[in-house]
Each structure stands twice: as structure tokens, then as C-alpha cells.
Design a protein around this motif. Sequence first.
Motif, PDB file in Angstrom:
ATOM      1  N   SER A   1       0.827  -1.205   0.000  1.00 46.08           N
ATOM      2  CA  SER A   1       0.000   0.000   0.000  1.00 46.08           C
ATOM      3  C   SER A   1       0.861   1.254   0.000  1.00 46.08           C
ATOM      4  O   SER A   1       2.065   1.210   0.303  1.00 46.08           O
ATOM      5  CB  SER A   1      -0.884   0.028   1.246  1.00 46.08           C
ATOM      6  OG  SER A   1      -0.059   0.139   2.401  1.00 46.08           O
ATOM      7  N   LYS A   2       0.216   2.371  -0.294  1.00 44.84           N
ATOM      8  CA  LYS A   2       0.900   3.660  -0.221  1.00 44.84           C
ATOM      9  C   LYS A   2       1.356   3.914   1.210  1.00 44.84           C
ATOM     10  O   LYS A   2       2.445   4.445   1.442  1.00 44.84           O
ATOM     11  CB  LYS A   2      -0.013   4.788  -0.692  1.00 44.84           C
ATOM     12  CG  LYS A   2       0.666   6.152  -0.636  1.00 44.84           C
ATOM     13  CD  LYS A   2      -0.153   7.246  -1.272  1.00 44.84           C
ATOM     14  CE  LYS A   2      -1.247   7.706  -0.355  1.00 44.84           C
ATOM     15  NZ  LYS A   2      -1.966   8.885  -0.866  1.00 44.84           N
ATOM     16  N   GLU A   3       0.542   3.513   2.167  1.00 47.38           N
ATOM     17  CA  GLU A   3       0.900   3.717   3.573  1.00 47.38           C
ATOM     18  C   GLU A   3       2.199   2.992   3.919  1.00 47.38           C
ATOM     19  O   GLU A   3       3.043   3.531   4.645  1.00 47.38           O
ATOM     20  CB  GLU A   3      -0.239   3.263   4.487  1.00 47.38           C
ATOM     21  CG  GLU A   3      -1.481   4.128   4.402  1.00 47.38           C
ATOM     22  CD  GLU A   3      -2.302   3.946   3.113  1.00 47.38           C
ATOM     23  OE1 GLU A   3      -3.004   4.899   2.732  1.00 47.38           O
ATOM     24  OE2 GLU A   3      -2.216   2.873   2.477  1.00 47.38           O
ATOM     25  N   GLU A   4       2.369   1.782   3.400  1.00 48.86           N
ATOM     26  CA  GLU A   4       3.609   1.045   3.659  1.00 48.86           C
ATOM     27  C   GLU A   4       4.787   1.731   2.977  1.00 48.86           C
ATOM     28  O   GLU A   4       5.880   1.821   3.545  1.00 48.86           O
ATOM     29  CB  GLU A   4       3.488  -0.407   3.195  1.00 48.86           C
ATOM     30  CG  GLU A   4       4.686  -1.247   3.596  1.00 48.86           C
ATOM     31  CD  GLU A   4       4.561  -2.706   3.212  1.00 48.86           C
ATOM     32  OE1 GLU A   4       5.564  -3.425   3.380  1.00 48.86           O
ATOM     33  OE2 GLU A   4       3.485  -3.153   2.749  1.00 48.86           O
TER      34      GLU A   4
ATOM     35  N   VAL B   1       5.044   4.903   2.439  1.00 50.08           N
ATOM     36  CA  VAL B   1       5.316   6.080   3.262  1.00 50.08           C
ATOM     37  C   VAL B   1       6.153   5.683   4.480  1.00 50.08           C
ATOM     38  O   VAL B   1       7.106   6.377   4.846  1.00 50.08           O
ATOM     39  CB  VAL B   1       4.003   6.772   3.685  1.00 50.08           C
ATOM     40  CG1 VAL B   1       4.243   7.804   4.782  1.00 50.08           C
ATOM     41  CG2 VAL B   1       3.324   7.408   2.483  1.00 50.08           C
ATOM     42  N   GLU B   2       5.816   4.568   5.101  1.00 52.17           N
ATOM     43  CA  GLU B   2       6.578   4.123   6.276  1.00 52.17           C
ATOM     44  C   GLU B   2       8.036   3.850   5.918  1.00 52.17           C
ATOM     45  O   GLU B   2       8.934   4.198   6.673  1.00 52.17           O
ATOM     46  CB  GLU B   2       5.923   2.900   6.916  1.00 52.17           C
ATOM     47  CG  GLU B   2       4.626   3.223   7.633  1.00 52.17           C
ATOM     48  CD  GLU B   2       4.786   4.331   8.676  1.00 52.17           C
ATOM     49  OE1 GLU B   2       5.736   4.287   9.489  1.00 52.17           O
ATOM     50  OE2 GLU B   2       3.957   5.261   8.662  1.00 52.17           O
ATOM     51  N   TRP B   3       8.281   3.226   4.758  1.00 48.56           N
ATOM     52  CA  TRP B   3       9.668   2.995   4.326  1.00 48.56           C
ATOM     53  C   TRP B   3      10.351   4.328   4.048  1.00 48.56           C
ATOM     54  O   TRP B   3      11.512   4.526   4.417  1.00 48.56           O
ATOM     55  CB  TRP B   3       9.716   2.093   3.095  1.00 48.56           C
ATOM     56  CG  TRP B   3       9.596   0.644   3.434  1.00 48.56           C
ATOM     57  CD1 TRP B   3       8.529  -0.173   3.192  1.00 48.56           C
ATOM     58  CD2 TRP B   3      10.563  -0.161   4.108  1.00 48.56           C
ATOM     59  NE1 TRP B   3       8.783  -1.434   3.675  1.00 48.56           N
ATOM     60  CE2 TRP B   3      10.027  -1.451   4.241  1.00 48.56           C
ATOM     61  CE3 TRP B   3      11.840   0.088   4.621  1.00 48.56           C
ATOM     62  CZ2 TRP B   3      10.719  -2.499   4.847  1.00 48.56           C
ATOM     63  CZ3 TRP B   3      12.534  -0.955   5.232  1.00 48.56           C
ATOM     64  CH2 TRP B   3      11.967  -2.233   5.346  1.00 48.56           C
ATOM     65  N   ALA B   4       9.656   5.253   3.409  1.00 47.83           N
ATOM     66  CA  ALA B   4      10.245   6.559   3.097  1.00 47.83           C
ATOM     67  C   ALA B   4      10.625   7.301   4.376  1.00 47.83           C
ATOM     68  O   ALA B   4      11.656   7.974   4.421  1.00 47.83           O
ATOM     69  CB  ALA B   4       9.284   7.390   2.258  1.00 47.83           C
TER      70      ALA B   4
END
Length: 139
Positions: free
Chosen positions: A89-92, A94-97
Motif C-alpha cells: 500500500s501507499k501507507e507502507e 510512506v513508512e519505508w520513506a
Amino acid sequence: MPKYMLVMRGTDESMAKMMETPFEQMLETVGRFNEELIRAGVLVAAEGLDDPSQGAVVDYSSETPVVTDGPYGETKELFGGFYLIDVASKEEAVEWAKRMPAVAGSKCEIRRVPAIDEFPQDNEWIIKERAWRERTGQL
């Protein structure tokens, strides 16, 4: 799973600060992050880019494209490298970023990479691209 590109962007100030970091230290920091991505099984590709002064821009604003050698534009218009990750997901993404090693003042743009299956499968060019991807082991 969808793929997301994490595009690293800097400013003149953040690029100057990054250049102050000893190269071995930078390799260590980035290497540790890359290892995390690999262990998690999400890394597809990652590349840093050469200095903008070594590049060129092709501008299509006029009928005949105009080529300008670097340096060019403002630093905020440039990106210094990217990660391509395969996450749920985009949320995941974002978490990596948020975990990516970055200098204060830098930014990371996150963009989903559409899969070939999302395009019309009866289109001649999609059929050709799918065949190429299958031949090269990308599908």
C-alpha cells in the motif's frame, strides 16, 4: 503487490550538507537501509544519480527540442536518486520513506507505478510490451 517509487529530492542546502558527510559514512548509512529493504523482500531497484552538471535536459517547449547541458534548473527541480519498492500500500511505502536516511531539508516523493495489467489488454502496444516483459523475465 503494487510498486512504489520513492524519489529523493534535495535543495542546495541539503545537497551541500550531504557533501560534507564522509563518503564511507554515507555508504554505511545507505547500505544499512538497503539491507533492511532487501531483508523485508520489498526492494526492486535503487539507484543514485550522477551530479546534475554531467546531465542534460531536452526541452520540448518548441517545435524542435532544445538540449541544454547541466547544470540546469533549480536544485528543487532535480532528483538525486530513487528506490523502487514492491509493497502492499501507499501507507507502507510512506513508512519505508520515513525510515530512509536523508539530510534535513530533503524530500521524498512517493508515486505508485501502475502495473501492466491496469492497461487495456487488447491494445497492440500493451500486447507487445507484455511479450517483451515475458521474454525478459519481468512477468
